[in-house]
Design an enzyme around this catalytic site. Structure first.
Site, short mmCIF file in Angstrom:
data_model
loop_
_atom_site.label_atom_id
_atom_site.label_comp_id
_atom_site.label_asym_id
_atom_site.label_seq_id
_atom_site.Cartn_x
_atom_site.Cartn_y
_atom_site.Cartn_z
N GLY A 1 0.77 -1.23 0.00
CA GLY A 1 0.00 0.00 0.00
C GLY A 1 0.80 1.28 0.00
N GLU B 1 3.66 -6.94 0.50
CA GLU B 1 3.06 -7.18 -0.81
C GLU B 1 2.93 -5.88 -1.60
OE1 GLU B 1 -0.51 -8.93 0.59
OE2 GLU B 1 0.43 -10.83 1.11
N ARG C 1 -8.09 4.85 -14.57
CA ARG C 1 -7.92 5.45 -13.25
C ARG C 1 -8.48 6.88 -13.15
NH1 ARG C 1 -3.77 6.60 -11.04
NH2 ARG C 1 -4.33 5.99 -8.90
N CYS D 1 -17.24 7.55 -26.43
CA CYS D 1 -18.44 8.39 -26.42
C CYS D 1 -19.02 8.52 -25.02
CB CYS D 1 -19.48 7.84 -27.39
SG CYS D 1 -18.96 8.01 -29.10
N GLU D 2 -18.23 9.05 -24.10
CA GLU D 2 -18.67 9.36 -22.75
C GLU D 2 -17.93 10.60 -22.27
OE1 GLU D 2 -19.03 6.48 -19.75
OE2 GLU D 2 -19.37 4.80 -21.10
#
Length: 421
Positions: A239, A275, A314, A346-347
């Site tokens: 993290g 990790e 993202r 198309c957004e």
């Protein structure tokens, strides 16, 4: 630090010009730097030395076979969250004893495949999962090594969609019930309790939540040992964040993170696992795109790129920032101007940045999204029937396509026509 630098006015990946890759592969494409992946992995090795440890690359951040192979050859383990990732890690040459299986929804079939192929441990997330794993392992005449993921109810102070250590999150068991669940696990057939697992979130830029969570794990370790459990391994998750905006203060370094680990759990005599994914792969990758059009609107100018939200989701999904830079270095006196940087999907959500300052751009110019090596290609899709972006790896002055762009015929032929049509 990464290995994407301007040289003689042109952005390079190590010793290869980005424009050279674009001419060969076409745009858009992802490109990864071997030297950056290697450097970031070694920073974590240094941070945890001399404690016994294993750094398990979080494969969900960047799952290309060549990336995993590169890190595995350095000695990394792999943290997987699906049997597909497990099988890919094995295909990359990572042995089962270096693969950790995480995730809240492991199926019995996934458990069976991992037990047959060899696994370092399952990070168990719930009591129903624990019972299912016991049944599968005992039916095979095997013993499953496990840690139990505890939820320490610590606010990681990160984006709500990637926070995992608060009591309202779906992950792990409440730490207040840990002793009860460990006692239950010790009674089950086919289960070998080897340690404790914790993970509180992603893109953390403050070490305080880590320290708070790890102190709780240290206390739990002592309690469980007093209860008779042989706690010999601590999986501390990952993290640690990366600097997506280079103008901002840099997040803590792996050495600082390692110091927190050493002072909170370093005296317990446990083998330690971490990790990290994002910090290893994030700044090791770029997404390279080409300007299709420069469109002048009534109140703003738009750069319309050939990359879209399906290639890098993202910004649309998290409101995430990526530095976007021209592949040709602007002259020192060049005055930047603001653009809304968008894709062709198309957004309206297909927007990478609003009013982002760049030098004056023209159709055909190349731009690079920095810090795109984590949660970029792995989250891409073929929305709007757009081919998956190819992936390229650079090693010194060499580059190779490590995932090809599919053809439209290949995409179409994956569908099957219903027999009545």
């Amino acid at each position: 630090m990464d290995h994407f630098l301007y040289r003689d006015g042109a952005l390079h990946a190590e010793d290869v010009a980005i424009a050279e890759i674009a001419a060969s592969v076409g745009t858009p494409f992802y490109v990864y730097s071997t030297a950056t992946l290697t450097r970031h992995y070694k920073l974590f090795e240094e941070a945890l030395s001399p404690l016994p440890h294993l750094i398990c690359f979080a494969m969900k951040s960047c799952g290309n076979l060549s990336v995993v192979k590169t890190l595995g050859a350095l000695g990394a383990g792999v943290d997987v969250v699906s049997v597909g990732e497990y099988l890919k890690a094995k295909a990359a040459g990572v042995p089962g004893e270096r693969i950790v299986f995480s995730g809240v929804g492991k199926t019995r079939d996934e458990m069976r495949i991992a037990l047959e192929g060899g696994i370092r441990q399952f990070n168990v997330e719930s009591e129903p999962e624990l019972f299912a794993l016991s049944e599968v392992a005992s039916s095979m005449g095997l013993t499953a090594p496990i840690t139990i993921r505890v939820n320490p109810d610590v606010d990681a102070k990160t984006h709500e969609k990637i926070a995992t250590g608060k009591k309202e999150n779906k992950f792990g068991i409440p730490i207040s019930r840990a002793r009860e669940v460990y006692a239950e696990a010790a009674r089950l057939k086919g289960i070998d309790v080897v340690g404790i697992d914790v993970h509180i979130g992603s893109q953390l830029v403050d070490l305080v939540p880590f320290e708070e969570a790890y102190l709780k794990v240290a206390e739990l370790t002592r309690q469980l040992r007093a209860d008779g459990h042989d706690i010999r391994r601590l999986d501390l998750g990952g993290g640690l964040g990366i600097p997506y905006e280079r103008s901002n203060a840099a997040p803590p370094l792996p050495l600082d993170y390692g110091a927190v680990i050493k002072r909170t759990v370093g005296d317990l005599g446990c083998e330690l696992e971490i990790e990290p994914g994002r910090l290893i792969s994030g700044n090791a990758g770029l997404l390279v795109s080409k300007v299709i059009y420069v469109k002048s609107g009534e109140e703003r100018d738009f750069l319309i790129l050939d990359a879209a939200m399906n290639d890098l989701i993202r910004p649309s999904m998290y409101g995430a920032h990526h530095d976007i830079v021209p592949v040709v270095e602007p002259a020192p006196a060049t005055l930047p101007q603001p653009y809304d940087i968008v894709g062709p999907v198309c957004e309206t959500g297909d927007t990478f940045a609003k009013q982002r300052a760049l030098p004056p751009m023209r159709a055909g110019d190349l731009v690079a999204f920095r810090s795109a090596g984590a949660y970029g290609a792995v989250m891409a899709s073929e929305y709007n029937m757009r081919p998956l972006v190819p992936e390229v790896m650079v090693h010194g002055d060499q580059f190779a396509v490590i995932r090809a762009r599919p053809t439209y015929d290949e995409m179409i032929n994956r569908d099957s026509m219903a027999p009545w049509l």
